[in-house]
Design an enzyme around this catalytic site. Structure first.
Site, PDB file in Angstrom:
ATOM      1  N   LYS A   1     -31.125  85.345 -28.947  1.00 36.45           N
ATOM      2  CA  LYS A   1     -30.316  84.783 -30.031  1.00 36.45           C
ATOM      3  C   LYS A   1     -31.252  84.514 -31.194  1.00 36.45           C
ATOM      4  O   LYS A   1     -31.851  83.447 -31.305  1.00 36.45           O
ATOM      5  CB  LYS A   1     -29.595  83.513 -29.581  1.00 36.45           C
ATOM      6  CG  LYS A   1     -28.465  83.110 -30.521  1.00 36.45           C
ATOM      7  CD  LYS A   1     -27.550  82.088 -29.898  1.00 36.45           C
ATOM      8  CE  LYS A   1     -26.354  81.840 -30.805  1.00 36.45           C
ATOM      9  NZ  LYS A   1     -25.424  80.838 -30.262  1.00 36.45           N
TER      10      LYS A   1
ATOM     11  N   SER B   1     -21.977  73.860 -27.352  1.00 36.89           N
ATOM     12  CA  SER B   1     -23.379  73.898 -27.747  1.00 36.89           C
ATOM     13  C   SER B   1     -23.676  72.747 -28.705  1.00 36.89           C
ATOM     14  O   SER B   1     -22.858  72.414 -29.566  1.00 36.89           O
ATOM     15  CB  SER B   1     -23.708  75.220 -28.449  1.00 36.89           C
ATOM     16  OG  SER B   1     -23.517  76.309 -27.571  1.00 36.89           O
TER      17      SER B   1
ATOM     18  N   ARG C   1     -20.803  86.532 -21.723  1.00 35.39           N
ATOM     19  CA  ARG C   1     -21.054  86.617 -23.164  1.00 35.39           C
ATOM     20  C   ARG C   1     -21.203  88.078 -23.532  1.00 35.39           C
ATOM     21  O   ARG C   1     -22.151  88.740 -23.133  1.00 35.39           O
ATOM     22  CB  ARG C   1     -22.315  85.835 -23.542  1.00 35.39           C
ATOM     23  CG  ARG C   1     -22.540  85.828 -25.052  1.00 35.39           C
ATOM     24  CD  ARG C   1     -23.590  84.823 -25.466  1.00 35.39           C
ATOM     25  NE  ARG C   1     -24.935  85.256 -25.141  1.00 35.39           N
ATOM     26  CZ  ARG C   1     -26.029  84.520 -25.379  1.00 35.39           C
ATOM     27  NH1 ARG C   1     -25.910  83.320 -25.897  1.00 35.39           N
ATOM     28  NH2 ARG C   1     -27.215  84.988 -25.082  1.00 35.39           N
TER      29      ARG C   1
END
Length: 214
Positions: free
Chosen positions: A141, A112, A43
């Protein structure tokens, strides 16, 4: 490479922000795998496409060498370009059905989900596993909404594919996930912010196994 319940026990999500001078993300990922990480997601929010592609190829080669599935976050095209085993998409990214069409039947697709409805839709669209969270508050996040453990349990009970818990997970709270039905835990800072990533992975792997088997 296949994605099964066992391969999701300790799911490492990269974060280069924690690298110290002289360190490489490749080295940290190797440490994580050697310590017990069973799955790797690359990521990278701030790398340009060329650098992302180069890093994906490099880390993908390491994961193949060490027998660990490797996926790219968000970017299905880049996942295909770098030869990753698959991709992981969120609710605001490419729709799961479209991601499956692009990836084809043989690549890994993770999706997700925050609700039972989203989880069931992702399963119908061809997801191989779900990432559910944030199960705890997380600094990696900031826009993530917390998912109650009751919802996590409901999602695990509703779908036939494996579920990985993510969000704010560390050695101090893994035990709270026992009995939810998860196949594993996904961690970012608990691995990549650790002074000793290999040791952190070994500890988290043991704790995850206890929680999964509870």
């Amino acid at each position: 490479m296949n994605c099964d319940k066992n391969s999701l026990l300790l799911y490492a999500v990269t974060d280069r922000a924690w690298l110290q001078p002289g360190e490489t993300l490749l080295g940290r990922v190797r440490d994580a795998i050697e310590g017990g990480a069973t799955f790797v997601q690359l990521r990278e929010k701030d790398l340009d496409p060329a650098a992302f592609l180069a890093e994906g190829r490099e880390i993908g080669a390491l994961c193949r060498e060490m027998g660990v599935p490797f996926v790219v976050d968000d970017d299905v095209d880049l996942a295909l370009a770098c030869g990753a085993d698959g991709a992981h998409v969120g609710q605001s990214d490419l729709a799961a059905g479209e991601a499956r069409k692009k990836l084809g039947p043989d690549k890994i697709l993770g999706v997700s989900a925050q609700t039972v409805e989203q989880a069931l839709a992702a399963e119908r669209a061809g997801a191989d596993y779900l990432g559910v969270g944030a199960v705890f508050s997380t600094s990696t996040k900031l826009d993530a909404c917390e998912v109650p453990l009751e919802t996590l349990r409901a999602i695990c009970a509703a779908v036939r594919i494996p579920v990985v818990a993510i969000g704010g997970i560390g050695a101090q709270n893994v035990a709270a996930l026992a009995g939810t039905g998860i196949a594993g835990i996904a961690v970012v800072s608990a691995l990549f912010a650790a002074k000793d990533t290999r040791r952190a992975a070994a500890e988290l792997s043991a704790l995850a196994r206890k929680a999964v088997n509870a």
